[in-house]
Design a protein around this motif. Structure first.
Motif, PDB file in Angstrom:
ATOM      1  N   LEU A   9      -5.779   3.983   5.754  1.00 43.21           N
ATOM      2  CA  LEU A   9      -4.750   4.807   6.401  1.00 43.21           C
ATOM      3  C   LEU A   9      -3.584   3.905   6.820  1.00 43.21           C
ATOM      4  O   LEU A   9      -3.780   2.704   7.027  1.00 43.21           O
ATOM      5  N   PRO A  10      -2.370   4.490   6.974  1.00 45.27           N
ATOM      6  CA  PRO A  10      -1.206   3.649   7.286  1.00 45.27           C
ATOM      7  C   PRO A  10      -1.403   2.673   8.434  1.00 45.27           C
ATOM      8  O   PRO A  10      -1.068   1.501   8.326  1.00 45.27           O
ATOM      9  N   TYR A  11      -1.957   3.154   9.568  1.00 40.78           N
ATOM     10  CA  TYR A  11      -2.053   2.228  10.706  1.00 40.78           C
ATOM     11  C   TYR A  11      -3.155   1.191  10.501  1.00 40.78           C
ATOM     12  O   TYR A  11      -3.112   0.110  11.077  1.00 40.78           O
ATOM     13  N   GLY A  47       0.797  -1.227   0.000  1.00 42.52           N
ATOM     14  CA  GLY A  47       0.000   0.000   0.000  1.00 42.52           C
ATOM     15  C   GLY A  47       0.825   1.271   0.000  1.00 42.52           C
ATOM     16  O   GLY A  47       0.286   2.364   0.151  1.00 42.52           O
ATOM     17  N   ILE A  48       2.148   1.149  -0.129  1.00 41.49           N
ATOM     18  CA  ILE A  48       3.002   2.348  -0.141  1.00 41.49           C
ATOM     19  C   ILE A  48       2.911   3.020  -1.511  1.00 41.49           C
ATOM     20  O   ILE A  48       2.846   4.241  -1.615  1.00 41.49           O
ATOM     21  N   LEU A  69       5.588  -4.608   5.521  1.00 46.81           N
ATOM     22  CA  LEU A  69       6.656  -4.830   4.529  1.00 46.81           C
ATOM     23  C   LEU A  69       8.023  -4.719   5.180  1.00 46.81           C
ATOM     24  O   LEU A  69       8.298  -3.772   5.923  1.00 46.81           O
ATOM     25  N   VAL A 108       6.854   0.869  16.458  1.00 46.60           N
ATOM     26  CA  VAL A 108       5.923   0.147  15.585  1.00 46.60           C
ATOM     27  C   VAL A 108       4.680  -0.269  16.369  1.00 46.60           C
ATOM     28  O   VAL A 108       3.555  -0.077  15.916  1.00 46.60           O
ATOM     29  N   ASN A 164       2.291   2.486  17.310  1.00 50.93           N
ATOM     30  CA  ASN A 164       1.451   2.937  16.190  1.00 50.93           C
ATOM     31  C   ASN A 164       0.214   2.064  16.046  1.00 50.93           C
ATOM     32  O   ASN A 164      -0.767   2.479  15.426  1.00 50.93           O
ATOM     33  N   ARG A 167      -3.689  -0.097   7.490  1.00 52.97           N
ATOM     34  CA  ARG A 167      -3.026  -1.039   6.573  1.00 52.97           C
ATOM     35  C   ARG A 167      -2.154  -2.019   7.343  1.00 52.97           C
ATOM     36  O   ARG A 167      -2.052  -3.188   7.001  1.00 52.97           O
ATOM     37  N   LEU A 168      -1.502  -1.472   8.397  1.00 55.89           N
ATOM     38  CA  LEU A 168      -0.500  -2.257   9.107  1.00 55.89           C
ATOM     39  C   LEU A 168      -1.079  -3.522   9.750  1.00 55.89           C
ATOM     40  O   LEU A 168      -0.379  -4.509   9.906  1.00 55.89           O
TER      41      LEU A 168
END
Lengths: 242, 481
Positions: free
Chosen positions: B77-79, B52-53, B87, B108, B111, B81-82
């Protein structure tokens, strides 16, 4: 030290530090006293309470008010002493040294705690989330701090790397400077990608996990500062110095 | 289906053609899936897309979508996705946000909005199971590349997402450490039902545990998918054709003629750790013959890179190094950099210009100061053609893949006139064709009478190409016969 200081809003920690240093010089008046009282109140409440000050106040309002009020009042008097030194002539010289050294020592200890418990990432995140600065302003601030802190290391690294390729430009060169600036720009943008991949964004509320550990220098350095100031004030007053 | 890629086409900004073209892919829960392909085939791009980057500000998805559990990854959103996908980057040097690994793991997990107690518990788990205690609190800049890779792997595994994408996870690790990590990944997969999508050149290493191996072609689409251990021999030819499989023949070692004059001699040499307290090599006395290829083989973190850096920078050691019978420390900086060139492992700081062509022209001008710019440019294009980088003349060197960046750096070094060329991990991140090209160039340099010292954690490479193979272990350098 309680963990709550470590979890305290990083941007406010930095802001408090700056205000602690600057305020007594800006407001040698009643307003300065009130402001510094508030700051000190906040710092001590965090230092000596296990929880956030809001929760503490809710639990035992009167005792908290009395304890923190006293601490705040005394500390604010100490903090505005650079002005006292200038404007008050009826106290003996030994106190000048004590007051000033307490002011400097306090700033040192607090500054160290801020630096040890806060990273730049948290600083940036907090500026945006808690101080409600725009992402652009917060990010510009973060970038410039990252740039300043890494500049020397980057310069040396690039110089060394170029030497491995047979390029020697001497100790200082504008060519290296250009490369360093470009590299830092690139690295910061690479960092964005890494941060994003690790779930870091402005929607995430951040806390700080790092705790402050008290070491022997926390006693030696403030004591040194106090002795230095007292010593210098005595020397000046007796006319042995200056 | 946990992950589904439908008819995906992705183009970088300012690129004429797509890197990924009409690609279909899927993964189920608890699988280990391998994606192999030659250098520059777009494997890392695909990994970034799946994480997703990308596309972000880097390019655009012209067609298709990437779906995790019926939800497109692009809108998350990034978090968010995490929790679905994490990755591990190929370049471990630039994949950390914090100073130490412990801080990185905290960062990490914070977050993910986990409670402090749970964060501590997860960190202790990962320290214990991955044996990280020896460097968990060390600054990440001071640990070896192999340890950085383990640290990067730990910072991804600690998240426990549903899918983990590993981009060349063992590139800097020795075989023993890589095998240990592989066993650990297999265990995690079974215990936590995490899906692993691994980008790797060395397919054979994964065959025992992989549920699927796919081969990405140079045109950005799959050449073959669904390969398993049982069907691998049927498709092996495709892997050879794409330069993914390395057919080492293990020639019998030919011992170098020691009557040749000595170019470099170590006397009472003690290599110091970067912390200046510990030692990495103890009291070595050794001579390197002129015009030879020295391959230094050793496990990750023993100090191979530190040794090369100490020689190149003339610091970080005790004792004496003699080069051409002259004390190395007596050489002035300018003389030193004319005598020896060092191709570093980490390419993140070595390029000066923003175009590959300009970078090469500068390098040629340095060797031939009187040469005209036009001639330099022609020579540069000729050299870049040799290593198949002529298609990237106007690209920024940092936009190349890690393997291509290293190839560019090596090609620049091959054009130089240094007597001694030190190369740190020349084969890292390269497919078989490129590896063979690099090693042939090194042999050509040797035939010109120059001395090449290279390090590797790949024993096959050291055995195949070096005249003298040194095994670096237990603070000793031992000649392998």
């Amino acid at each position: 030290m309680s963990k709550s200081f470590a979890y305290f809003n990083p941007a406010l920690k930095f802001l408090t530090l700056i205000l602690m240093v600057v305020l007594p010089f800006i407001f040698p008046t009643l307003l300065g006293e009130i402001l510094t009282s508030c700051i000190i109140f906040r710092i001590f409440s965090i230092l000596y309470s296990e929880h956030d000050v809001k929760n503490q106040l809710k639990r035992n309002f009167i005792i908290c008010l009395l304890v923190f009020g006293c601490i705040g009042a005394i500390s604010s008097y100490i903090l505005k002493l650079p002005e006292v030194i200038y404007y008050t002539y009826n106290i003996t010289y030994i106190y000048y040294g004590v007051f000033v050294s307490l002011y400097v020592g306090n700033c040192y200890v607090y500054g160290k705690m801020v630096m040890q418990t806060t990273t730049l990432f948290e600083f940036w995140s907090s500026m945006h989330q808690n101080l409600h600065l725009s992402k652009f302003v917060a990010y510009s601030c973060y970038r410039s701090m990252l740039f300043i802190t890494n500049f020397k290391a980057e310069y040396d690294l690039v110089n060394r790397m170029l030497m491995t390729r047979g390029i020697y430009t001497g100790k200082f060169s504008f060519r290296i400077l250009e490369v360093v600036v470009n590299n830092l720009k690139r690295k910061i943008s690479e960092n964005d990608v890494v941060m994003e991949s690790k779930g870091f964004d402005h929607h995430t509320p951040k806390g700080n996990y790092k705790t402050y550990t008290i070491d022997v220098y926390d006693f030696i350095i403030p004591t040194g500062i106090i002795l230095c100031f007292i010593g210098s004030f005595i020397l000046v007053k007796r006319g042995w110095l200056l | 289906m946990l992950l589904e890629i439908n008819n995906l086409t992705f183009t970088y900004n300012n690129a004429n053609s797509p890197v990924i073209k009409n690609l279909n892919y899927h993964a189920n829960e608890g699988e280990i899936r391998i994606i192999a392909g030659s250098s520059g085939s777009g494997k890392s791009t695909l990994a970034y897309l799946m994480a997703g980057i990308y596309p972000g500000k880097f390019g655009s998805i012209d067609e298709g979508d990437i779906i995790y559990n019926n939800e497109s990854i692009v809108g998350l959103l990034p978090y968010q996705r995490l929790t679905n996908v994490a990755l591990m980057f190929q370049n471990s040097a630039t994949s950390f946000c914090m100073r130490t690994l412990r801080e990185e793991l905290h960062f990490v997990l914070e977050n993910l909005l986990l409670e402090e107690e749970l964060i501590e518990k997860r960190i202790m788990e990962v320290i214990h199971s991955m044996h990280l205690a020896s460097f968990i609190d060390m600054p990440l800049t001071e640990i070896s590349e192999g340890q950085k890779q383990i640290a990067a792997l730990a910072s991804v595994l600690v998240i426990k997402p549903r899918v983990i994408i590993l981009d060349e996870p063992f590139a800097h690790m020795d075989d023993v450490t890589a095998d240990k990590m592989l066993v650990y990944i297999h265990k995690i997969r079974r215990k936590e039902k995490i899906t692993f999508i691994v980008i790797d050149h060395l397919v054979e290493r994964w065959l025992d545990v992989a549920d699927d191996v796919s081969l990405l072609g140079k045109d950005g689409s799959f050449v073959v998918t669904g390969v398993t251990k049982g069907s691998y021999h049927v498709h092996e030819k495709h892997f050879y054709d794409q330069g993914v499989v390395v057919p080492y023949k293990h020639k019998p070692r030919v011992y170098h003629d020691r009557s040749a004059s000595t170019i470099m001699r170590f006397e009472n040499f003690v290599l110091l750790h970067k912390n200046k307290r510990d030692t990495l090599l103890d009291y070595i006395d050794y001579s390197i013959p002129k015009g030879s290829i020295i391959g230094i083989y050793g496990r990750s973190g023993v100090g191979k890179t530190t040794l090369l850096e100490a020689i190149a920078a003339n610091s970080g050691y005790e004792g004496n190094i003699y080069v051409d019978s002259e004390l190395w420390s007596n050489y002035k900086i300018k003389e030193r950099i004319k005598k020896m060139s060092f191709v570093v492992q980490n390419t993140s700081d070595v390029f000066l210009r923003d175009r590959v062509l300009d970078e090469f022209v500068d390098a040629i001008l340095l060797i031939n100061p009187g040469m005209k710019i036009e001639e330099c440019a022609l020579k540069a294009i000729e050299e870049l053609k040799k290593c198949h980088l002529e298609g990237y003349l106007r690209s920024n060197p940092y936009k190349l893949s890690i393997g291509q960046q290293r190839l560019l750096l090596l090609q620049i070094a091959f054009c130089s006139k240094h007597d001694i060329i030190i190369v740190d991990e020349p084969t890292y991140g390269q497919d078989y064709d490129t590896l063979t090209y690099i090693m042939k160039q090194i042999i050509a340099l040797k035939e010109e009478g120059r001395t090449i010292i290279f390090t590797t954690h790949n024993m096959d490479v050291a055995r195949e190409y070096s005249d003298i193979m040194l095994h670096y272990h237990d603070k000793r350098l031992e000649e392998v016969r």
